[in-house]
Design an enzyme around this catalytic site. Structure first.
Site, PDB file in Angstrom:
ATOM      1  N   GLY A  46      10.659  -6.215   2.893  1.00 25.91           N
ATOM      2  CA  GLY A  46       9.617  -5.844   3.842  1.00 25.91           C
ATOM      3  C   GLY A  46       8.818  -7.063   4.258  1.00 25.91           C
ATOM      4  O   GLY A  46       8.766  -8.060   3.524  1.00 25.91           O
ATOM      5  N   GLN A  51       1.672 -11.569   7.241  1.00 25.83           N
ATOM      6  CA  GLN A  51       2.341 -12.619   6.454  1.00 25.83           C
ATOM      7  C   GLN A  51       2.909 -13.742   7.316  1.00 25.83           C
ATOM      8  O   GLN A  51       3.234 -14.817   6.815  1.00 25.83           O
ATOM      9  CB  GLN A  51       3.487 -12.011   5.633  1.00 25.83           C
ATOM     10  CG  GLN A  51       3.016 -11.111   4.521  1.00 25.83           C
ATOM     11  CD  GLN A  51       4.198 -10.494   3.803  1.00 25.83           C
ATOM     12  OE1 GLN A  51       4.750  -9.499   4.240  1.00 25.83           O
ATOM     13  NE2 GLN A  51       4.623 -11.091   2.704  1.00 25.83           N
ATOM     14  N   CYS A  91       6.478 -10.402  -3.844  1.00 32.02           N
ATOM     15  CA  CYS A  91       5.995 -10.552  -2.476  1.00 32.02           C
ATOM     16  C   CYS A  91       6.456 -11.899  -1.933  1.00 32.02           C
ATOM     17  O   CYS A  91       6.372 -12.903  -2.647  1.00 32.02           O
ATOM     18  CB  CYS A  91       4.469 -10.477  -2.473  1.00 32.02           C
ATOM     19  SG  CYS A  91       3.744 -10.654  -0.839  1.00 32.02           S
ATOM     20  N   LEU A  92       6.933 -11.913  -0.694  1.00 29.40           N
ATOM     21  CA  LEU A  92       7.395 -13.172  -0.095  1.00 29.40           C
ATOM     22  C   LEU A  92       6.246 -14.175   0.040  1.00 29.40           C
ATOM     23  O   LEU A  92       6.480 -15.367   0.165  1.00 29.40           O
ATOM     24  CB  LEU A  92       8.020 -12.908   1.286  1.00 29.40           C
ATOM     25  CG  LEU A  92       9.336 -12.117   1.288  1.00 29.40           C
ATOM     26  CD1 LEU A  92       9.789 -11.831   2.707  1.00 29.40           C
ATOM     27  CD2 LEU A  92      10.418 -12.852   0.522  1.00 29.40           C
ATOM     28  N   HIS A 133       3.101  -1.245   0.199  1.00 27.24           N
ATOM     29  CA  HIS A 133       2.867  -2.683  -0.019  1.00 27.24           C
ATOM     30  C   HIS A 133       2.623  -3.387   1.327  1.00 27.24           C
ATOM     31  O   HIS A 133       1.677  -4.171   1.462  1.00 27.24           O
ATOM     32  CB  HIS A 133       4.096  -3.257  -0.756  1.00 27.24           C
ATOM     33  CG  HIS A 133       4.084  -4.738  -0.981  1.00 27.24           C
ATOM     34  ND1 HIS A 133       4.141  -5.301  -2.231  1.00 27.24           N
ATOM     35  CD2 HIS A 133       4.045  -5.783  -0.114  1.00 27.24           C
ATOM     36  CE1 HIS A 133       4.124  -6.627  -2.126  1.00 27.24           C
ATOM     37  NE2 HIS A 133       4.071  -6.942  -0.844  1.00 27.24           N
ATOM     38  N   GLU A 134       3.458  -3.072   2.320  1.00 25.68           N
ATOM     39  CA  GLU A 134       3.332  -3.748   3.622  1.00 25.68           C
ATOM     40  C   GLU A 134       2.066  -3.298   4.358  1.00 25.68           C
ATOM     41  O   GLU A 134       1.418  -4.106   5.022  1.00 25.68           O
ATOM     42  CB  GLU A 134       4.578  -3.498   4.489  1.00 25.68           C
ATOM     43  CG  GLU A 134       5.903  -3.963   3.898  1.00 25.68           C
ATOM     44  CD  GLU A 134       5.880  -5.381   3.352  1.00 25.68           C
ATOM     45  OE1 GLU A 134       5.132  -6.219   3.886  1.00 25.68           O
ATOM     46  OE2 GLU A 134       6.601  -5.644   2.371  1.00 25.68           O
ATOM     47  N   HIS A 137      -0.840  -5.242   3.259  1.00 25.70           N
ATOM     48  CA  HIS A 137      -0.946  -6.564   3.894  1.00 25.70           C
ATOM     49  C   HIS A 137      -1.765  -6.489   5.186  1.00 25.70           C
ATOM     50  O   HIS A 137      -2.537  -7.387   5.493  1.00 25.70           O
ATOM     51  CB  HIS A 137       0.445  -7.117   4.230  1.00 25.70           C
ATOM     52  CG  HIS A 137       1.124  -7.825   3.103  1.00 25.70           C
ATOM     53  ND1 HIS A 137       0.577  -8.925   2.475  1.00 25.70           N
ATOM     54  CD2 HIS A 137       2.328  -7.612   2.501  1.00 25.70           C
ATOM     55  CE1 HIS A 137       1.422  -9.348   1.529  1.00 25.70           C
ATOM     56  NE2 HIS A 137       2.480  -8.562   1.523  1.00 25.70           N
TER      57      HIS A 137
HETATM   58 ZN    ZN Z   1       4.078  -8.708   0.257  1.00 26.40          ZN
END
Ligand code: ZN
Length: 165
Positions: A46, A51, A91-92, A133-134, A137
């Site tokens: 995701g 991000q 998480c990226l 989660h997204e 963000h």
């Molecule tokens: Zn993340």
């Protein structure tokens, strides 16, 4: 395809609250395409606009095995309708860090598709968790914010010590 740079914690731009998407134009569709390509390239499941320094309410996800079931959600609103479950997240924007977070295992989503049409769906399991989660963000919230302050402190110390690559 051009990949987008992914902001890394503790970049303060990860704390910006994204604004509602008003125009469903070609620019938005291009942004979603670039975000999907970036997510696949980074091996993520995701990615939120926040991000990649795009502060409008747009997320892309794909939790499928074959990486061939992309979902793009614009202005997503979620309703938690499941049981609380614990699962490991990463998480990226916080590479190398994984920890257990409690979330709902089932959600209702109302959103817009990339063309502005109305979209209602129910998600469960990993897809439900990934979307929560997204969506976090988009409100400037990271998964580590759900951990105890002691755990968060340890993670931040570990990140500070990590060598620059
Ligand atoms: Zn993340």
């Amino acid at each position: 395809m051009q990949y987008l740079p992914i902001l890394q914690h503790p970049d303060s731009r990860l704390r910006v609250k994204a604004t509602t998407v008003e125009s469903f134009d070609k620019e938005l569709a291009n942004q979603a395409d670039k975000m999907l390509a970036t997510m696949y390239d980074a091996n993520g499941i995701g990615l939120a606009g926040t991000q990649v320094d795009f502060h409008r309410r747009l997320i892309v996800v794909d939790v499928s095995e074959n990486r061939d079931a992309p979902i793009t959600l614009v202005n997503p609103e979620i309703l938690l309708i499941g049981e609380t479950v614990s699962s490991e997240e990463g998480c990226l924007s916080i590479p190398g860090v994984h920890d257990t977070v409690k979330r709902s295992d089932r959600i209702n989503i109302s959103a817009k598709s990339i063309d502005g049409s109305k979209l209602e769906m129910e998600a469960e399991g990993m897809l439900a968790i990934c979307i929560q989660h997204e969506c976090d963000h988009l409100d400037g919230i990271l998964f580590i914010d759900h951990l105890s302050s002691l755990k968060r402190k340890r993670i931040n110390e570990k990140l500070k010590k990590a060598p620059e690559l």
